[in-house]
Design a protein around this motif. Structure first.
Motif, PDB file in Angstrom:
ATOM      1  N   ASP A  23       0.813  -1.214   0.000  1.00 45.52           N
ATOM      2  CA  ASP A  23       0.000   0.000   0.000  1.00 45.52           C
ATOM      3  C   ASP A  23       0.847   1.265   0.000  1.00 45.52           C
ATOM      4  O   ASP A  23       0.472   2.271  -0.598  1.00 45.52           O
ATOM      5  N   ARG A  69       0.468  -0.974  -4.923  1.00 48.75           N
ATOM      6  CA  ARG A  69       1.638  -0.428  -5.622  1.00 48.75           C
ATOM      7  C   ARG A  69       2.731  -1.475  -5.873  1.00 48.75           C
ATOM      8  O   ARG A  69       3.871  -1.135  -6.166  1.00 48.75           O
ATOM      9  N   GLN A 104      -0.522  -8.227  -9.495  1.00 49.02           N
ATOM     10  CA  GLN A 104      -0.332  -6.873  -9.000  1.00 49.02           C
ATOM     11  C   GLN A 104      -1.292  -6.657  -7.826  1.00 49.02           C
ATOM     12  O   GLN A 104      -2.366  -7.261  -7.764  1.00 49.02           O
ATOM     13  N   ASP A 135      -2.346   5.948 -16.018  1.00 48.01           N
ATOM     14  CA  ASP A 135      -2.153   4.669 -15.342  1.00 48.01           C
ATOM     15  C   ASP A 135      -2.995   3.540 -15.928  1.00 48.01           C
ATOM     16  O   ASP A 135      -3.148   2.483 -15.321  1.00 48.01           O
ATOM     17  N   ALA A 188       4.274   1.160  -0.790  1.00 43.01           N
ATOM     18  CA  ALA A 188       5.471   0.901  -1.597  1.00 43.01           C
ATOM     19  C   ALA A 188       6.738   1.040  -0.752  1.00 43.01           C
ATOM     20  O   ALA A 188       7.696   1.727  -1.113  1.00 43.01           O
ATOM     21  N   ARG A 239       7.606   4.969  -5.025  1.00 42.18           N
ATOM     22  CA  ARG A 239       6.229   5.138  -5.502  1.00 42.18           C
ATOM     23  C   ARG A 239       5.631   3.802  -5.919  1.00 42.18           C
ATOM     24  O   ARG A 239       4.426   3.592  -5.847  1.00 42.18           O
ATOM     25  N   PHE A 240       6.510   2.900  -6.380  1.00 44.35           N
ATOM     26  CA  PHE A 240       6.078   1.558  -6.773  1.00 44.35           C
ATOM     27  C   PHE A 240       7.159   0.553  -6.382  1.00 44.35           C
ATOM     28  O   PHE A 240       8.337   0.902  -6.285  1.00 44.35           O
TER      29      PHE A 240
END
Length: 390
Positions: free
Chosen positions: A134, A279, A276, A321, A136, A152-153
């Protein structure tokens, strides 16, 4: 030492290194962390068969210098069984494409050098102890103690037993898997190839495989009982079994050499769906494990790395995105097609276990599959398409 970056990549195998290089080429900050040392990563002998799509990705993104210089094209494979040998020249079938044989440790060495030259940060000897999808964020332990890095990821490229896969909750993720009940002894030998082609030998004693890795090194696979200790397979015992199953008395002796590696490979298949969560994005073996029977593992990793790199670039540079949201939907159909072909190859190469009540039936089915592959041009074209593609 950074405590924040844009994309955190866990794992410095082909998946993580290709992803890191593609993101660095787009000017995106990345940090790769790897549990092993650089020396260990650069000598790990794994797959060496690159399909046309993988060769394209590496070439188009300036990552193929070593492969183009030292890689070798392979366009044939052969099958040996009780009724003889036949060879498939798949370069003349399907789309007329070939594999490129380039040892994975050499590719990884190339990718590390290129990544560092592109200004990427790579830290070895880092054990990731936790992943928060959540936020990253990863927690880790290294020689200096415990730490934390936020991005961020997060890209999970740390394999089927890595920590990133466990960060995807059981709900909504589903984990599909199968243990095929088959075990291979994988050996590397300091020996020139004994056959011109990759060769799959089908024998009542069990499967044997021959795959050249370089002019001086050959990979062999030998089906062994589950639970066998690789140390029990001395050089002489291994060569004797290989020569029996590859029918050396009929087709000629193997070129022997010192065995430098022996390890057990358990054939099992796993797929996480979706790949996935929040994040966190899974790539390569973290997303799906596949048996080595069809040489798809590294190629799936490179395909997924390319898809994810483009999607992350859209999200980070264009605030779009949509591709990132569709990462699982884009990759999973290809993963399942690779799984299906791998399963088909497992059934083709391995006979019934022990004194199975339907052993005769299973052996006859396998013979029929081989006959069809030998005689049907339509079947051969389909095999070539599936053998090379994703």
């Amino acid at each position: 030492m950074v405590d924040h970056t844009t994309v955190l990549i866990v794992g410095a195998g082909p998946a993580g290194l290709v992803l890191g290089n593609l993101l660095r080429a787009r000017g995106i900050d990345t940090l790769i962390v790897e549990r092993a040392s650089r020396e260990q990563v650069q000598v790990r002998a794994r797959a060496g068969f690159l399909c046309p799509n993988s060769a394209r990705v590496l070439t188009e993104h300036g990552l193929a210098a070593g492969m183009l210089h030292k890689g070798r094209s392979h366009g044939t494979c052969a099958f040996r069984a009780e009724d003889g040998e036949f060879e498939l020249n798949y370069a003349q079938l399907g789309q007329g494409e070939v594999h490129t044989v380039y040892p994975q440790q050499d590719l990884v060495t190339d990718l590390i050098t290129e990544y560092l030259d592109r200004g990427g940060e790579l830290r070895f000897g880092v054990t990731v102890t936790g992943v928060d999808a959540d936020t990253a964020t990863i927690t880790y332990r290294d020689a200096n103690g415990a730490g934390e890095v936020t991005g961020r990821f997060v890209a999970g490229c740390d394999g089927g037993n890595g920590v990133t896969r466990t960060a995807v909750p059981a709900t909504p993720a589903r984990r599909h898997g199968r243990d095929h009940g088959i075990t291979w002894l994988a050996v590397l030998a300091e020996a020139a190839q004994s056959m011109a082609a990759v060769t799959y030998a089908i024998h009542d004693d069990g499967f044997a495989g021959h795959m050249a890795r370089s002019p001086q090194v050959t990979r062999y696979y030998l089906q062994v009982p589950p639970g066998d200790d690789p140390a029990a397979w001395t050089d002489e015992r291994t060569w004797a079994a290989l020569e029996t199953r590859m029918r050396a008395a009929e087709f000629g002796p193997l070129r022997r050499g010192r065995i430098t590696e022996r390890r057990i490979v358990r054939l099992r298949s796993e797929v996480v769906d979706p790949i996935q969560y929040a994040r966190l994005f899974l790539v390569g073996d973290a997303a799906s494990l596949i048996s080595p029977s069809a040489a798809k593992g590294a190629n799936l990793a490179i395909m997924e790395a390319e898809v994810l790199a483009a999607a992350l670039a859209d999200a980070l540079t264009r605030d779009d995105d949509r591709a990132l949201a569709a990462y699982s939907r884009t990759c999973l159909p290809r993963i399942w097609r690779a799984q299906e072909f791998s399963h088909w190859m497992i059934d083709l190469l391995h006979g019934p276990a022990g004194a199975a009540p339907d052993a005769g039936y299973q052996r006859s089915l396998r013979r029929a599959r081989l006959d069809s592959l030998r005689e049907s041009h339509t079947h051969q074209n389909l095999f070539a398409e599936r053998y090379l593609g994703l």
